[in-house]
Scaffold this motif. Structure first.
Motif, mmCIF file in Angstrom:
data_model
loop_
_atom_site.group_PDB
_atom_site.id
_atom_site.type_symbol
_atom_site.label_atom_id
_atom_site.label_comp_id
_atom_site.label_asym_id
_atom_site.label_seq_id
_atom_site.Cartn_x
_atom_site.Cartn_y
_atom_site.Cartn_z
ATOM 1 N N PRO A 48 49.423 13.380 64.848
ATOM 2 C CA PRO A 48 48.796 12.112 64.453
ATOM 3 C C PRO A 48 49.642 10.896 64.811
ATOM 4 O O PRO A 48 49.098 9.827 65.108
ATOM 5 N N TYR A 49 50.944 11.063 64.808
ATOM 6 C CA TYR A 49 51.815 9.917 65.105
ATOM 7 C C TYR A 49 51.902 9.658 66.594
ATOM 8 O O TYR A 49 52.075 8.528 67.034
ATOM 9 N N VAL A 50 51.789 10.733 67.387
ATOM 10 C CA VAL A 50 51.932 10.582 68.832
ATOM 11 C C VAL A 50 50.596 10.213 69.473
ATOM 12 O O VAL A 50 50.543 9.345 70.355
ATOM 13 N N LEU A 51 49.528 10.855 69.009
ATOM 14 C CA LEU A 51 48.234 10.645 69.667
ATOM 15 C C LEU A 51 47.599 9.329 69.252
ATOM 16 O O LEU A 51 46.767 8.789 69.967
ATOM 17 N N PRO A 53 49.418 6.242 68.562
ATOM 18 C CA PRO A 53 50.737 5.619 68.423
ATOM 19 C C PRO A 53 50.694 4.238 67.791
ATOM 20 O O PRO A 53 51.720 3.744 67.339
ATOM 21 N N TRP A 54 49.506 3.589 67.771
ATOM 22 C CA TRP A 54 49.462 2.236 67.224
ATOM 23 C C TRP A 54 48.854 2.188 65.822
ATOM 24 O O TRP A 54 48.682 1.101 65.264
ATOM 25 N N ALA A 55 48.527 3.365 65.263
ATOM 26 C CA ALA A 55 47.852 3.384 63.966
ATOM 27 C C ALA A 55 48.758 2.815 62.881
ATOM 28 O O ALA A 55 49.974 2.903 62.943
ATOM 29 N N GLN A 62 53.032 4.919 60.027
ATOM 30 C CA GLN A 62 52.465 4.237 61.183
ATOM 31 C C GLN A 62 52.695 5.084 62.432
ATOM 32 O O GLN A 62 53.534 5.979 62.452
ATOM 33 N N GLY A 63 51.928 4.774 63.494
ATOM 34 C CA GLY A 63 52.107 5.490 64.759
ATOM 35 C C GLY A 63 53.525 5.306 65.288
ATOM 36 O O GLY A 63 54.193 4.317 64.968
ATOM 37 N N ILE A 64 53.962 6.246 66.102
ATOM 38 C CA ILE A 64 55.369 6.238 66.506
ATOM 39 C C ILE A 64 55.705 5.038 67.377
ATOM 40 O O ILE A 64 56.790 4.461 67.283
ATOM 41 N N LEU A 65 54.759 4.607 68.202
ATOM 42 C CA LEU A 65 55.028 3.440 69.047
ATOM 43 C C LEU A 65 55.145 2.183 68.204
ATOM 44 O O LEU A 65 55.945 1.299 68.479
#
Ligand SMILES: Nc1ncnc2c1ncn2[C@@H]1O[C@H](COP(=O)(O)OP(=O)(O)OP(=O)(O)O)[C@@H](O)[C@H]1O
Ligand SMILES: [Mg+2]
Lengths: 264, 306
Positions: A48-51, A53-55, A62-65
């Motif tokens: 969920p964090y990688v796919l 990334p902006w969540a 939050q997303g990893i990015l």
């Protein structure tokens, strides 16, 4: 000997190395390190964090990015402070033997101090100032203070290494102090300065994790620490890989810029 | 009073103990419009002398008088062409020259300064290379940029420190002609330092030998009576030229101190293993039969005075 295989070395060997580490990780998690999630589980939980990334699902979810972006902003601010302060300090150290004698010992003592030690001092230092976000300022203080030294020292070395001939040209032309600085001294020192800048950026990024951990700010480091405290171990490795990857990219970028200035 | 004058100048480097006295009791008088060449051995203190003339270093003893001023600091009116070019490597040919032009002629308009710069880049035939950096140029081209930079300042005296030292004979000849032409056209005062007596005699009105260091000093000035402009092709056979050349070289040879040289050679005392009669077992980790003592290196040296 150049066999067809050699041509794929650069791709094949790193892949083999990576596979070996994955295997070691997998075996470890299934033998002596029971709490360590294995690679498959790590990937599954990190998805969920990688796919996405902006969540943004919550302050520390939050997303990893997005986390990386938050961390990078903090690093950028601290790093900017380090350069803005460090470069002139380096110039003074390089130009004035008196200044150098006065401050070099203290710099040599402060330089090896860990960010973990600076952060509490930063919290204390800025606690009584109204209207600022104390944790952010303390984090910036830590990043700036820890990452400043390579810039300071490399600039100082660069200034001392300016060939006398260049300064003699300035003297014959009767350049003003300001022009001597901008037209001769700074260009002559640039290659050294950029080596310092690159090393400083590496340290600034290294410090971010510590700073975020101690302050609980959202970011890659803060996320890592929070997940650990919440007994969710899968994302720790995700964070480590992200931190490593970003650090690597930053270093490459700075190398390119540094080489661009190696005109001398 | 002469235009540029040295009075009893002495200079040395280092603190007492490890000191080298480089120059001693130098007296020199140069009139406006004169071309003086100083010829000397390598390492005798020529660059030191030039730096004193340019005001870059202060002599420990004595005075420099330039245009009525007593020991002034450096400035663009004494244009020095550095022995090692001293171009700024981050600037292009044009920028290196325009740095000087912009500094020396602030009263000119931007376009006037630009055309002034262009003129001097053109004068040394570097217009095709005007946007190159020094690292992209040959040694001779760098030297020419350095000359152009100094000429562009239109100094009252031109100080040339072995300006053609690093060049091949052909380029050297071209630039010698160029210096001679500029000098005659602009009635420029020039001090040329060189290690080549022929070059000195070809260009200068007076040749002054500098004795070998330490404590180098100037010899008597030898006037060059040949008429200007001089033609290098006929010069070599010219009787006066041969005479002057002979005089300069004789003085330099006579003034040469007795040179001391040390000849040394390395000797190797080979490792000789004494025969082991007790038959001890070899020590742990030592290869059987390996040398226990390294071959010894010795140096033998002899001092020779020529
Ligand atoms: N800054 C310095 N500090 C100490 N010693 C110096 C310094 N500059 C020159 N010297 C010494 O002074 C002597 C003369 O040097 P200088 O550069 O003036 O010689 P030179 O005649 O120009 O030599 P060359 O023909 O090789 O250019 C040399 O022995 C040199 O070692
Ligand atoms: Mg010299």
């Amino acid at each position: 000997m150049k066999t067809p295989w050699n041509r794929f070395d650069f791709l094949l060997l790193p892949l083999l190395g990576g596979a070996f580490i994955l295997l070691l990780w997998h075996l470890s998690s299934h033998s002596w390190s029971g709490d360590l999630p294995d690679p498959a589980k790590t990937w599954h939980e990190s998805k969920p964090y990688v796919l996405e990334p902006w969540a943004k699902r919550g302050e520390l979810d939050q997303g990893i990015l997005r986390f990386t972006f938050l961390s990078l902003i903090l690093v950028a601010k601290g790093y900017a402070i380090a350069l803005i302060l460090g470069t002139p300090i380096g110039f003074f150290l390089g130009l004035s033997p008196t200044f150098n004698k006065a401050f070099d010992p203290i710099i040599q003592i402060l330089r090896p101090v860990s960010p973990l030690a600076w952060l509490p001092l930063g919290m204390v230092l800025f606690a009584k100032i109204k209207g600022i976000n104390v944790t952010e300022v303390a984090a910036l203080f830590t990043i700036a203070l820890c990452s400043m030294w390579p810039t300071v020292l490399n600039t100082a070395v660069g200034v001392r290494a300016i060939p006398t001939d260049y300064l003699n040209v300035a003297r014959v032309l009767k350049l003003s102090r300001w022009k001597t600085l901008t037209k001769v001294m700074i260009p002559a020192t640039l290659p050294y300065m950029f080596t310092g800048f690159r090393l400083s950026l590496g340290i600034a990024w290294l410090v971010i994790v510590a700073a975020e951990m101690l302050t609980g700010r959202p970011g890659v480091g803060g996320f890592l620490w929070q997940q650990y405290n919440a007994l969710v171990y899968e994302q720790i490795i995700l964070c480590i890989l992200t931190i490593g990857g970003v650090g690597f990219i930053l270093d490459r970028l700075m190398s390119v810029i540094e080489r661009r200035f190696k005109t001398i | 009073m002469a235009f540029l004058q040295l009075q009893g100048v002495s200079m040395g480097y280092g603190v007492p103990g490890g000191r080298t006295e480089v120059l001693a009791d130098i007296d020199l008088e140069i009139e406006q419009g004169e071309f003086v060449a100083i010829v000397g051995y390598s390492g005798s203190g020529k660059t030191t002398l030039m730096s004193i003339l340019a005001g870059l270093i202060r002599p420990e003893k004595g005075r420099v008088i330039f245009d009525g001023q007593d020991t002034p600091g450096p400035g663009p009116d004494r244009g020095l062409v550095f022995q090692n070019y001293s171009l700024l490597p981050w600037l292009t040919v044009h920028e290196n020259v325009s740095l000087a032009v912009d500094q020396v002629f602030p009263q000119l308009s931007e376009s006037e300064r630009k055309s002034h710069t262009d003129r001097f880049v053109q004068m040394v035939n570097l217009t095709p290379a005007r946007d190159k950096r020094p690292s992209e140029l040959s040694g001779g081209m760098r030297q020419r940029v350095s000359v152009a930079r100094t000429l562009s300042m239109q100094p009252k005296v031109l100080l040339l420190d072995e300006p053609l030292g690093a060049l091949d004979a052909l380029t050297r000849a071209t630039l010698q002609d160029e210096i001679s032409r500029i000098r005659l056209a602009e009635k420029q005062t020039v001090v040329l330092i060189t290690n080549d007596p022929d070059e000195a005699i070809l260009l200068a009105d007076r040749v002054i030998p500098l004795t070998a260091g330490p404590r180098a000093t100037l010899g008597p000035s030898i006037p060059v009576t040949l008429s200007q402009p001089r033609d290098r092709r006929t010069l070599l056979g010219n009787y006066d030229f041969k005479q002057i050349r002979h005089e300069v070289i004789q003085y330099l040879l006579k003034a040469r101190p007795r040179h001391r040289t040390t000849l040394s050679r390395s000797l190797v005392l080979p490792d000789v293993e004494p025969e082991d009669i007790t038959h001890r077992p070899p020590p742990l980790f030592a290869k059987p039969g390996s040398a226990r003592r390294k071959s010894e290196m010795k140096t033998e040296s002899v001092e020779v005075t020529l």
